[in-house]
Design a protein around this motif. Structure first.
Motif, PDB file in Angstrom:
ATOM      1  N   UNK A   1      11.575   8.398 -15.131  1.00 50.70           N
ATOM      2  CA  UNK A   1      10.352   9.184 -15.080  1.00 50.70           C
ATOM      3  C   UNK A   1       9.260   8.523 -14.225  1.00 50.70           C
ATOM      4  N   UNK A   2       8.327   9.321 -13.727  1.00 48.29           N
ATOM      5  CA  UNK A   2       7.238   8.813 -12.887  1.00 48.29           C
ATOM      6  C   UNK A   2       6.339   7.808 -13.612  1.00 48.29           C
ATOM      7  N   UNK A   3       6.052   7.996 -14.907  1.00 48.54           N
ATOM      8  CA  UNK A   3       5.234   6.983 -15.598  1.00 48.54           C
ATOM      9  C   UNK A   3       5.825   5.585 -15.534  1.00 48.54           C
ATOM     10  N   UNK A   4       7.149   5.486 -15.490  1.00 44.11           N
ATOM     11  CA  UNK A   4       7.795   4.172 -15.386  1.00 44.11           C
ATOM     12  C   UNK A   4       7.470   3.522 -14.039  1.00 44.11           C
ATOM     13  N   UNK A   5       7.394   4.329 -12.982  1.00 45.37           N
ATOM     14  CA  UNK A   5       7.026   3.813 -11.656  1.00 45.37           C
ATOM     15  C   UNK A   5       5.619   3.231 -11.702  1.00 45.37           C
ATOM     16  N   UNK A   6       4.691   3.980 -12.263  1.00 44.40           N
ATOM     17  CA  UNK A   6       3.305   3.511 -12.351  1.00 44.40           C
ATOM     18  C   UNK A   6       3.204   2.251 -13.189  1.00 44.40           C
ATOM     19  N   UNK A   7       3.975   2.199 -14.256  1.00 39.94           N
ATOM     20  CA  UNK A   7       3.965   1.019 -15.138  1.00 39.94           C
ATOM     21  C   UNK A   7       4.403  -0.229 -14.376  1.00 39.94           C
ATOM     22  N   UNK A   8       5.480  -0.108 -13.598  1.00 33.17           N
ATOM     23  CA  UNK A   8       6.009  -1.267 -12.883  1.00 33.17           C
ATOM     24  C   UNK A   8       5.105  -1.687 -11.725  1.00 33.17           C
ATOM     25  N   UNK A   9       4.475  -0.734 -11.062  1.00 40.96           N
ATOM     26  CA  UNK A   9       3.535  -1.077  -9.995  1.00 40.96           C
ATOM     27  C   UNK A   9       2.405  -1.933 -10.553  1.00 40.96           C
ATOM     28  N   UNK A  10       1.929  -1.573 -11.728  1.00 40.65           N
ATOM     29  CA  UNK A  10       0.865  -2.354 -12.367  1.00 40.65           C
ATOM     30  C   UNK A  10       1.399  -3.698 -12.873  1.00 40.65           C
ATOM     31  N   UNK A  11       2.577  -3.658 -13.489  1.00 42.00           N
ATOM     32  CA  UNK A  11       3.171  -4.862 -14.070  1.00 42.00           C
ATOM     33  C   UNK A  11       3.455  -5.919 -13.009  1.00 42.00           C
ATOM     34  N   UNK A  12       3.871  -5.478 -11.823  1.00 44.51           N
ATOM     35  CA  UNK A  12       4.209  -6.406 -10.740  1.00 44.51           C
ATOM     36  C   UNK A  12       3.046  -6.618  -9.772  1.00 44.51           C
ATOM     37  N   UNK A  13       1.862  -6.200 -10.196  1.00 47.50           N
ATOM     38  CA  UNK A  13       0.622  -6.467  -9.463  1.00 47.50           C
ATOM     39  C   UNK A  13       0.682  -5.977  -8.025  1.00 47.50           C
ATOM     40  N   UNK A  14       1.179  -4.739  -7.858  1.00 45.59           N
ATOM     41  CA  UNK A  14       1.301  -4.146  -6.527  1.00 45.59           C
ATOM     42  C   UNK A  14       0.390  -2.928  -6.362  1.00 45.59           C
ATOM     43  N   UNK A  15      -0.474  -2.704  -7.334  1.00 43.36           N
ATOM     44  CA  UNK A  15      -1.334  -1.529  -7.281  1.00 43.36           C
ATOM     45  C   UNK A  15      -2.203  -1.473  -6.038  1.00 43.36           C
ATOM     46  N   UNK A  16      -2.711  -2.628  -5.614  1.00 44.27           N
ATOM     47  CA  UNK A  16      -3.601  -2.659  -4.455  1.00 44.27           C
ATOM     48  C   UNK A  16      -2.868  -2.312  -3.163  1.00 44.27           C
ATOM     49  N   UNK A  17      -1.521  -2.403  -3.180  1.00 49.63           N
ATOM     50  CA  UNK A  17      -0.750  -2.158  -1.954  1.00 49.63           C
ATOM     51  C   UNK A  17       0.228  -0.987  -2.099  1.00 49.63           C
ATOM     52  N   UNK A  18       0.119  -0.234  -3.192  1.00 50.45           N
ATOM     53  CA  UNK A  18       1.123   0.802  -3.444  1.00 50.45           C
ATOM     54  C   UNK A  18       1.137   1.906  -2.386  1.00 50.45           C
ATOM     55  N   UNK A  19       0.019   2.126  -1.694  1.00 54.21           N
ATOM     56  CA  UNK A  19      -0.043   3.177  -0.671  1.00 54.21           C
ATOM     57  C   UNK A  19       0.044   2.617   0.749  1.00 54.21           C
ATOM     58  N   UNK A  20       0.411   1.344   0.848  1.00 58.79           N
ATOM     59  CA  UNK A  20       0.598   0.724   2.161  1.00 58.79           C
ATOM     60  C   UNK A  20       2.069   0.742   2.549  1.00 58.79           C
ATOM     61  N   UNK A  21       2.339   0.862   3.858  1.00 62.66           N
ATOM     62  CA  UNK A  21       3.721   0.855   4.343  1.00 62.66           C
ATOM     63  C   UNK A  21       4.360  -0.500   4.067  1.00 62.66           C
ATOM     64  N   UNK A  22       5.652  -0.492   3.802  1.00 64.49           N
ATOM     65  CA  UNK A  22       6.359  -1.721   3.449  1.00 64.49           C
ATOM     66  C   UNK A  22       6.290  -2.761   4.565  1.00 64.49           C
ATOM     67  N   UNK A  23       6.182  -2.316   5.811  1.00 63.50           N
ATOM     68  CA  UNK A  23       6.161  -3.268   6.929  1.00 63.50           C
ATOM     69  C   UNK A  23       4.940  -4.185   6.881  1.00 63.50           C
TER      70      UNK A  23
END
Length: 302
Positions: A110-132
């Motif tokens: 589910x999508x809530x799991x994605x949001x949970x992991x983005x926060x858990x792995x401290x990637x929220x500040x970069x979640x909308x940035x390209x991987x490159x």
């Protein structure tokens, strides 16, 4: 199969065009247990991982993963198995959030799991940035998040901390410990022995497709007969005072096997009133190099 087991491998062998990649390998990993899979390049670690993932069928023997055989693995997409390859390779033009969302859809998460992991792995500040634009550590955290999207019962990690700084490595091993406490079985392939030593329950050492040794650190120390080093600034004086210590004295240390260690410690404290000393047990690296050395010697003899 024992329900406490995440993996049960029995007499696995595999060949590629006549080359033996694995030769009669057996081991078990319990749920809530971490195993280090150790060996040189070409030892058979990657082949073994591919068999556990159901990507290769062994030529002989069987691998039971989460209670399922190889044929059942290929038919059960709902099995909760996570995998992080050595070289994390995602689509550079996608954002971190898009990548996790893509894999979540594949794994029916589910999508809530994605949001949970983005926060858990401290990637929220970069979640909308390209991987490159991501650093090595950020990509590794994203890859690890991908591996545990399905809240795995078995997690397979191939060199998870290569190129990471100590803080990033500590962060990932902290996550592994969390998964262990939740009952996940973990297998980690790594060459960074000093990093993983305090984070494993058992180790399996491979060389040219064969199992050289396996067990807990205590079992490997005992079976290798490597000695504990006891050192102290006052050691030479204690040996002069108590001649029975002399047989253990070498290289400015007392070299003690399991049987003699308790006796020598008692003697030091009772007869020499010695308490200021340091004990250094054989490390995982010491054990690894011992078995690799033994294997090379046997190859020369044969």
């Amino acid at each position: 199969m024992n329900p406490c087991l995440a993996v049960s491998v029995r007499n696995i062998s595999h060949q590629f065009a006549g080359f033996s990649a694995l030769n009669d390998v057996s081991f078990e990993v319990e749920r809530g247990q971490t195993m280090a899979l150790l060996g040189h390049n070409g030892a058979g670690k990657s082949t073994l991982i591919k068999i556990l993932l159901g990507l290769l069928k062994p030529c002989a023997g069987e691998a039971i993963v989460l209670g399922k055989s190889h044929s059942e693995l290929k038919q059960r997409a709902d099995l909760r198995i996570g995998y992080l390859p050595e070289n994390v390779s995602f689509y550079d033009k996608l954002t971190g959030k898009e990548i996790l969302s893509y894999f979540a859809a594949l794994k029916r998460v589910t999508k809530p799991r994605v949001s949970q992991l983005i926060e858990e792995f401290e990637l929220g500040y970069a979640q909308d940035r390209a991987l490159k634009t991501y650093s090595k550590g950020m990509k590794q955290r994203l890859g690890f998040a991908q591996a545990i999207l399905c809240q795995p019962e078995l997690l397979l990690l191939d060199e998870p901390t290569v190129g990471l700084d100590p803080m990033a490595s500590q962060f990932l091993y902290g996550k592994i410990d969390e998964l262990k406490r939740q009952g996940c079985g973990v297998i980690v392939c790594t060459h960074e022995l000093s990093l993983i030593e305090n984070n494993i329950d058992i180790a399996l050492i491979l060389a040219k497709g064969k199992s050289l040794a396996q067990g807990s650190l205590a079992e490997l120390r005992q079976n290798s007969a490597l000695k504990t080093r006891l050192t102290s600034p006052n050691l030479a004086g204690w040996v002069a005072q108590e001649p029975s210590l002399a047989p253990f004295y070498a290289d400015d240390a007392l070299l003690l096997d399991l049987e003699s260690k308790a006796k020598v410690l008692q003697l030091l404290m009772s007869e020499c009133q010695a308490y200021d000393f340091n004990l250094k047990e054989p490390t995982l690296a010491d054990i690894y190099h011992f078995y690799m050395g033994q294997n090379k010697q046997s190859e020369v003899v044969n």
